[in-house]
Design a protein around this motif. Structure first.
Motif, PDB file in Angstrom:
ATOM      1  N   LEU A 287      -5.482  12.098  -6.557  1.00 29.29           N
ATOM      2  CA  LEU A 287      -5.461  10.890  -5.728  1.00 29.29           C
ATOM      3  C   LEU A 287      -6.790  10.149  -5.793  1.00 29.29           C
ATOM      4  O   LEU A 287      -7.233   9.560  -4.816  1.00 29.29           O
ATOM      5  CB  LEU A 287      -5.127  11.252  -4.281  1.00 29.29           C
ATOM      6  CG  LEU A 287      -3.748  11.876  -4.051  1.00 29.29           C
ATOM      7  CD1 LEU A 287      -3.662  12.489  -2.669  1.00 29.29           C
ATOM      8  CD2 LEU A 287      -2.646  10.852  -4.265  1.00 29.29           C
ATOM      9  N   GLU A 288      -7.436  10.172  -6.952  1.00 27.19           N
ATOM     10  CA  GLU A 288      -8.681   9.433  -7.116  1.00 27.19           C
ATOM     11  C   GLU A 288      -8.442   7.940  -6.972  1.00 27.19           C
ATOM     12  O   GLU A 288      -7.370   7.436  -7.305  1.00 27.19           O
ATOM     13  CB  GLU A 288      -9.284   9.709  -8.494  1.00 27.19           C
ATOM     14  CG  GLU A 288      -9.948  11.069  -8.619  1.00 27.19           C
ATOM     15  CD  GLU A 288     -10.654  11.218  -9.951  1.00 27.19           C
ATOM     16  OE1 GLU A 288     -11.695  11.883  -9.982  1.00 27.19           O
ATOM     17  OE2 GLU A 288     -10.160  10.668 -10.946  1.00 27.19           O
TER      18      GLU A 288
ATOM     19  N   ALA B 192       0.838  -1.200   0.000  1.00 26.66           N
ATOM     20  CA  ALA B 192       0.000   0.000   0.000  1.00 26.66           C
ATOM     21  C   ALA B 192       0.869   1.245   0.000  1.00 26.66           C
ATOM     22  O   ALA B 192       0.784   2.076   0.890  1.00 26.66           O
ATOM     23  CB  ALA B 192      -0.937  -0.011   1.213  1.00 26.66           C
ATOM     24  N   MET B 193       1.730   1.364  -0.975  1.00 27.70           N
ATOM     25  CA  MET B 193       2.654   2.488  -1.067  1.00 27.70           C
ATOM     26  C   MET B 193       2.148   3.485  -2.111  1.00 27.70           C
ATOM     27  O   MET B 193       1.721   3.100  -3.202  1.00 27.70           O
ATOM     28  CB  MET B 193       4.051   2.016  -1.458  1.00 27.70           C
ATOM     29  CG  MET B 193       4.717   1.113  -0.434  1.00 27.70           C
ATOM     30  SD  MET B 193       5.249   2.029   1.038  1.00 27.70           S
ATOM     31  CE  MET B 193       6.361   0.832   1.795  1.00 27.70           C
ATOM     32  N   LEU B 194       2.215   4.767  -1.782  1.00 27.54           N
ATOM     33  CA  LEU B 194       1.823   5.800  -2.728  1.00 27.54           C
ATOM     34  C   LEU B 194       2.885   5.991  -3.802  1.00 27.54           C
ATOM     35  O   LEU B 194       2.577   6.218  -4.966  1.00 27.54           O
ATOM     36  CB  LEU B 194       1.590   7.121  -1.988  1.00 27.54           C
ATOM     37  CG  LEU B 194       1.090   8.290  -2.842  1.00 27.54           C
ATOM     38  CD1 LEU B 194      -0.319   8.027  -3.357  1.00 27.54           C
ATOM     39  CD2 LEU B 194       1.121   9.597  -2.031  1.00 27.54           C
TER      40      LEU B 194
ATOM     41  N   ALA C 127      -3.334   9.397   1.682  1.00 26.24           N
ATOM     42  CA  ALA C 127      -2.794  10.693   1.278  1.00 26.24           C
ATOM     43  C   ALA C 127      -3.906  11.716   1.074  1.00 26.24           C
ATOM     44  O   ALA C 127      -3.759  12.887   1.425  1.00 26.24           O
ATOM     45  CB  ALA C 127      -1.980  10.538  -0.006  1.00 26.24           C
ATOM     46  N   ARG C 128      -5.017  11.266   0.510  1.00 28.43           N
ATOM     47  CA  ARG C 128      -6.145  12.172   0.308  1.00 28.43           C
ATOM     48  C   ARG C 128      -6.694  12.645   1.655  1.00 28.43           C
ATOM     49  O   ARG C 128      -7.090  13.807   1.816  1.00 28.43           O
ATOM     50  CB  ARG C 128      -7.217  11.454  -0.509  1.00 28.43           C
ATOM     51  CG  ARG C 128      -8.326  12.358  -1.021  1.00 28.43           C
ATOM     52  CD  ARG C 128      -9.103  11.684  -2.146  1.00 28.43           C
ATOM     53  NE  ARG C 128      -9.812  10.498  -1.703  1.00 28.43           N
ATOM     54  CZ  ARG C 128      -9.658   9.287  -2.246  1.00 28.43           C
ATOM     55  NH1 ARG C 128      -8.778   9.105  -3.212  1.00 28.43           N
ATOM     56  NH2 ARG C 128     -10.367   8.269  -1.814  1.00 28.43           N
TER      57      ARG C 128
ATOM     58  N   THR D 104       2.567  19.054  -1.522  1.00 30.23           N
ATOM     59  CA  THR D 104       1.987  19.232  -0.192  1.00 30.23           C
ATOM     60  C   THR D 104       1.161  18.038   0.240  1.00 30.23           C
ATOM     61  O   THR D 104       1.313  17.527   1.354  1.00 30.23           O
ATOM     62  CB  THR D 104       1.114  20.499  -0.149  1.00 30.23           C
ATOM     63  OG1 THR D 104       1.783  21.566  -0.811  1.00 30.23           O
ATOM     64  CG2 THR D 104       0.823  20.907   1.284  1.00 30.23           C
ATOM     65  N   TYR D 105       0.276  17.584  -0.625  1.00 33.64           N
ATOM     66  CA  TYR D 105      -0.626  16.506  -0.218  1.00 33.64           C
ATOM     67  C   TYR D 105       0.091  15.171  -0.027  1.00 33.64           C
ATOM     68  O   TYR D 105      -0.470  14.228   0.532  1.00 33.64           O
ATOM     69  CB  TYR D 105      -1.792  16.353  -1.201  1.00 33.64           C
ATOM     70  CG  TYR D 105      -1.426  15.984  -2.625  1.00 33.64           C
ATOM     71  CD1 TYR D 105      -0.942  14.721  -2.952  1.00 33.64           C
ATOM     72  CD2 TYR D 105      -1.604  16.893  -3.667  1.00 33.64           C
ATOM     73  CE1 TYR D 105      -0.624  14.380  -4.257  1.00 33.64           C
ATOM     74  CE2 TYR D 105      -1.301  16.560  -4.973  1.00 33.64           C
ATOM     75  CZ  TYR D 105      -0.815  15.297  -5.266  1.00 33.64           C
ATOM     76  OH  TYR D 105      -0.513  14.956  -6.567  1.00 33.64           O
ATOM     77  N   ALA D 106       1.339  15.066  -0.491  1.00 32.91           N
ATOM     78  CA  ALA D 106       2.074  13.808  -0.393  1.00 32.91           C
ATOM     79  C   ALA D 106       3.047  13.768   0.775  1.00 32.91           C
ATOM     80  O   ALA D 106       3.694  12.744   1.009  1.00 32.91           O
ATOM     81  CB  ALA D 106       2.834  13.552  -1.694  1.00 32.91           C
TER      82      ALA D 106
END
Length: 356
Positions: free
Chosen positions: A160-161, A51-53, A170-171, A90-92
């Motif tokens: 990040l849909e 589960a890695m972004l 992350a979302r 920023t979101y990451a």
């Protein structure tokens, strides 16, 4: 500069609404910004396997590259802690810290920003309380771009849909940050330690050479060289097989950029792993490829200007040699910057009138 991965459509509005409700309630992470503690960042929770972004790859000798969702980031385990180079969008930021600490098996003790752009400093909020090193010219630029950091949070819903757990996490970070956005302050993104000139450091047991290279891509570029591990992170001094962003508003100069590439190439040998700001990792050959790109494009600008082409006509040109390159949106900017620097600024060829 926003560089993001392709995103997968999320199946159904019901799922979207459920995730938004969960995020608004803060159930997934409880991530707030009024005091960025480890617990608030959700760092006590392990990242589920798979589960890695980010795309993670080994650079050898306890160093790893994280690709996607901003500029390339590197984490190095020095035995006494982890050093992070660049912090993405920023979101990451929260995801980067969580995944880096799990991937490298330790805790981040310090960070370095290769320059001020928001896709390299946006995650600094998740490193609040840690020493963060950057060129002294980066500080005022970081402090002046809060609108970019906040705007990036708004993009999370689109970038990040999907119901992949890493994207959901992350979302959720982004939604919770934006929920209390007035508590998010510019100093949380800014460097805490300023570099003026070259500097050698030992952080977390990692011996580093910070190489001041500006003005080049910006007026605050730093390359990070780890000689005993044969590793270099160039920041955006290299865009590997991508058209580069020449940020004239931030003091960029192609002449300085070419000089910096020559210097960095001389520091590497055939075994050095070179991580660009964007694009795939390579060896020292990608430093020379970037230099040759600029030399070829400079010569093309001069040739077209001598032939009577205007600035606008040149900017509309697609060079055959680089038709396979990504970042097409930066090609026009590159032509214009080269024209302004070498034709107008260089005063070496007759200037053809141009609508500007």
């Amino acid at each position: 500069m926003h560089h993001t991965n392709d995103h997968t459509p999320e199946p159904g509005a019901t799922r979207r609404e459920a995730l938004a409700t969960m995020a608004a309630a803060g159930l997934a992470l409880g991530l707030g910004v009024g005091g960025l503690t480890r617990s608030a960042l959700g760092l006590a929770r392990a990242v589920e396997p798979g589960a890695m972004l980010f795309g993670w790859s080994s650079l050898g000798d306890r160093a790893w590259l994280a690709s996607g969702y901003g500029g390339n980031a590197v984490v190095i385990n020095g035995g006494d802690g982890l050093v992070l180079i660049d912090s993405k969008l920023t979101y990451a930021g929260g995801s980067l810290r969580r995944e880096a600490e799990q991937q490298a098996g330790g805790r981040i003790v310090a960070a370095i920003n290769t320059h001020h752009h928001a896709d390299h400093t946006g995650g600094n909020w998740a490193l609040d309380g840690l020493p963060r090193y950057a060129h002294r010219n980066a500080t005022p630029r970081v402090l002046g771009q809060m609108n970019r950091y906040i705007s990036n949070l708004k993009e999370a819903a689109l970038q990040l849909e999907g119901d992949d757990p890493a994207k959901v996490r992350a979302r959720t970070d982004a939604l919770n940050l934006y929920k209390d956005v007035t508590k998010l302050k510019a100093p949380q993104f800014a460097p805490t330690e300023s570099i003026d000139g070259d500097r050698r450091l030992q952080l977390g047991g990692v011996k580093l050479e910070l190489v001041s290279c500006g003005p080049a891509h910006t007026d605050n570029d730093i390359a990070v060289f780890v000689p005993d591990r044969k590793l270099m992170h160039t920041g955006d001094l290299v865009f590997n097989r991508l058209h580069p962003f020449i940020d004239r508003e931030s003091g960029a100069t192609v002449r300085g950029w070419i000089t910096a590439l020559d210097r960095l190439h001389g520091m590497c040998d055939g075994d050095t792993a070179v991580v660009p700001g964007h694009g795939d990792r390579g060896g020292r050959d990608i430093l020379m490829a970037q230099k040759q790109y600029f030399e070829h494009m400079r010569d093309e600008v001069m040739r077209m200007a001598r032939a009577g082409r205007t600035r606008d006509q040149i900017a509309a040109t697609t060079p055959d040699r680089y038709r396979g390159y990504g970042n097409d949106r930066f090609l026009r900017i590159a032509w214009q910057a080269l024209y302004d620097e070498f034709v107008v600024g260089g005063e070496s060829v007759p200037i053809t009138p141009s609508t500007r």
